[in-house]
Design a protein around this motif. Structure first.
Motif, mmCIF file in Angstrom:
data_model
loop_
_atom_site.group_PDB
_atom_site.id
_atom_site.type_symbol
_atom_site.label_atom_id
_atom_site.label_comp_id
_atom_site.label_asym_id
_atom_site.label_seq_id
_atom_site.Cartn_x
_atom_site.Cartn_y
_atom_site.Cartn_z
ATOM 1 N N LYS A 147 0.745 -1.063 -0.155
ATOM 2 C CA LYS A 147 -0.146 0.035 0.156
ATOM 3 C C LYS A 147 0.889 1.328 0.036
ATOM 4 N N GLU A 148 2.164 1.059 0.742
ATOM 5 C CA GLU A 148 2.917 2.454 0.888
ATOM 6 C C GLU A 148 4.262 1.878 0.745
ATOM 7 N N PRO A 149 5.073 2.968 0.061
ATOM 8 C CA PRO A 149 6.455 2.228 -0.464
ATOM 9 C C PRO A 149 7.151 1.817 1.142
ATOM 10 N N LEU A 150 7.956 0.895 0.601
ATOM 11 C CA LEU A 150 8.632 0.071 1.986
ATOM 12 C C LEU A 150 9.909 0.994 2.237
ATOM 13 N N PRO A 151 9.924 1.324 3.438
ATOM 14 C CA PRO A 151 11.339 2.062 3.745
ATOM 15 C C PRO A 151 12.333 1.469 3.628
ATOM 16 N N LEU A 152 13.305 1.780 3.271
ATOM 17 C CA LEU A 152 14.755 0.882 3.275
ATOM 18 C C LEU A 152 15.833 1.555 3.882
ATOM 19 N N GLY A 153 16.522 0.713 4.701
ATOM 20 C CA GLY A 153 17.930 1.012 5.526
ATOM 21 C C GLY A 153 18.969 0.525 4.810
ATOM 22 N N PHE A 154 19.843 1.192 4.351
ATOM 23 C CA PHE A 154 20.949 0.775 3.690
ATOM 24 C C PHE A 154 22.325 0.902 4.251
ATOM 25 N N THR A 155 22.594 -0.511 4.511
ATOM 26 C CA THR A 155 24.088 -0.451 5.030
ATOM 27 C C THR A 155 25.173 -0.499 4.119
#
Ligand code: GLC
Length: 483
Positions: A147-155
């Motif tokens: 439904k909403e963009p997936l938040p991404l954490g980039f290591t």
């Protein structure tokens, strides 16, 4: 009960009678070049503290001491679905983290092998490779869309300056990476536009260092976790400072930030002693540095991280075989002469060989290098591996001791991850013993500062940081220097 940690492995003294006097004297010389006494460790730590402070000063120093814009401790109540990616030395890991809200989480992950040329590929190749992997993962895990963009954490585990948490300007590549057109640039727009090209609803909200992720994931589960450490391909640590003790942030933070606001610092202490005043470097360290893509950089890391341990062994063996003509005579050294042909699993497996005649070592050298070895040669190779492994462990805890002394931690859990920590035989015991040598704790005192296995920093840590960032943004709080 007094806990002095596991016993370090002992090398087999008194079994070198069949080693020739010439080889024996070379071995003694090597021993003196690789031995780091307790006294030397203590001197290194003192200098390390000065350098950590310099890194936080306005003028700056060799150690970057990068504020990571993680300014909250996790509460454990964070919830939601987050994606995390971790660009490691050999894999790209994509993780879906479901934070449960009760200090609990579920993870689903895929590993994508990095093509071998990736370390020196083009910038476009790198970002589109990552975006393609994200798409594959997304298609599999979310066949019905989101439904909403997936938040991404980039290591992104390289020294990258951050004016805000969603920015990472690569200062320089480390650990043998060398891709043109990335140093000096913000990696976020490059990755975000590659993601847009493949058309997946993913929003990059936070870029973090692996050490910061380790720190946050571990403190989510263990309030005593004060440091996040990586002993792997590279070596580095993160800890929470307070904004008021970071002179270089003076006047740069927004109104919601006070002097006692916590701030995660990615030390990037692999670059400790780039001006080469304290570390006992030997000629092999100098060759490694000179032949690396970035000579003069990462001086500390080049002496003890996993990327270099096999290469140190290789350089010594080449010297013994080719220059000194003491081992492997009349054998084809072609393979052995290939730089970086021995990775860290090599000295690790040599140290692990349980057999008196070191038959595992024999097999390893034959299978891998097509070199036949004699028993005395194998004993010498084993001893050299021990010296390399031992020095690595001893030096690599100097960063821990320096941070603990600097912050005045009398007790601490130092949460550690990385291939050397996890897999190198004897590392944990040697590291614990070295901390004792540095702090000189009374013999009957249980180790007050201990290294403990970390939670998954680059997966869970990245997700928690993404969650904390989303929350701050929602509350109208700052996530970087003031606008
Ligand atoms: C290198 C990187 C650093 C990373 C460490 C461990 O030192 O520069 O960012 O944390 O390796 O992966």
């Amino acid at each position: 009960m007094v806990h002095l940690g596991p016993k370090p492995p002992q090398h087999r003294k008194g079994t070198f009678t069949d080693v020739s006097p010439a080889l024996m004297s070379t071995l003694k010389e090597l021993e003196s070049q690789f031995t780091v006494s307790g006294e030397t460790l203590r001197k290194i730590v003192d200098h390390f503290i000065t350098e950590l402070d310099k890194g936080l000063s306005k003028k700056g120093g060799n150690i970057p001491m990068i504020p990571g814009w993680v300014m909250d401790f996790p509460t454990g109540k964070e919830t939601g679905d987050y994606l995390a990616i971790d660009l490691g030395g050999t894999n790209l890991r994509v993780v879906l983290v479901r934070l449960g809200g009760n200090r609990d989480f579920d993870t689903t992950q895929s590993k994508f092998a990095l093509p071998s040329h990736m370390r020196t590929a083009t910038s476009e190749e790198l970002w589109s490779f990552i975006a393609d992997c994200l798409k594959k993962f997304y298609d599999e895990e979310f066949p019905d869309g989101v439904k909403e963009p997936l938040p991404l954490g980039f290591t992104f585990s390289y020294p990258a300056s951050q004016d805000r948490i969603s920015q990472a300007v690569l200062q320089r590549w480390t650990k043998g990476w060398s891709i043109d057109g990335v140093e000096g640039k913000d990696v976020v727009p490059m990755l975000q536009s590659a993601i847009e090209k493949v058309g997946v609803p993913i929003e990059l909200v936070a870029v973090i260092n692996d050490t910061t992720g380790t720190l946050v994931a571990s403190s989510y589960c263990d309030p005593e976790a004060k440091l996040g450490l990586i002993f792997g391909t590279g070596v580095n640590g993160a800890y929470f400072d307070v904004v008021g003790d970071i002179p270089k942030l003076e006047g740069k933070t927004a109104e919601d930030v006070t002097p006692d606001t916590p701030m995660a610092i990615n030390c990037e202490y692999g670059s400790f002693d780039n001006e080469k005043v304290i570390l006992p470097r030997n000629k092999y360290d100098i060759i490694i540095d000179e032949e690396s893509p970035r000579p003069g950089q990462q001086t500390f890391e080049k002496m003890n991280s996993g990327y270099y341990l096999g290469e140190l062994l290789r350089l010594i063996l080449v010297e013994l075989a080719e220059n000194k003509k003491l081992i492997f005579q009349n054998q084809d050294l072609t393979k052995l002469k290939q730089p970086f042909v021995l990775d860290t699993s090599f000295p690790a497996r040599i140290e692990e060989d349980p057999f008196e005649n070191l038959s595992d070592v024999q097999e390893l050298f034959y299978d891998y290098l097509k070199i036949e070895t004699t028993v005395p040669e194998r004993k010498v190779i084993r001893r050299i591996s021990e010296m390399i492994g031992e020095r690595s462990a001893r030096l690599s805890v100097c960063g821990i001791a320096a941070i603990c002394k600097k912050r005045g931690y009398k007790t601490a859990h130092c949460a550690a991850d990385g291939s050397v920590y996890q897999k190198y035989p004897g590392f944990k015991a040697r590291a614990a013993k070295s901390l004792r040598d540095i702090f000189e704790w009374p013999a009957d005192l249980e180790d007050p500062i201990i290294i403990v296995p970390a939670e998954d920093g680059s997966g869970v840590g990245a997700a928690i940081i993404a969650a904390l960032t989303k929350k701050r943004l929602k509350e109208g709080k700052s996530v970087g220097i003031k606008a």
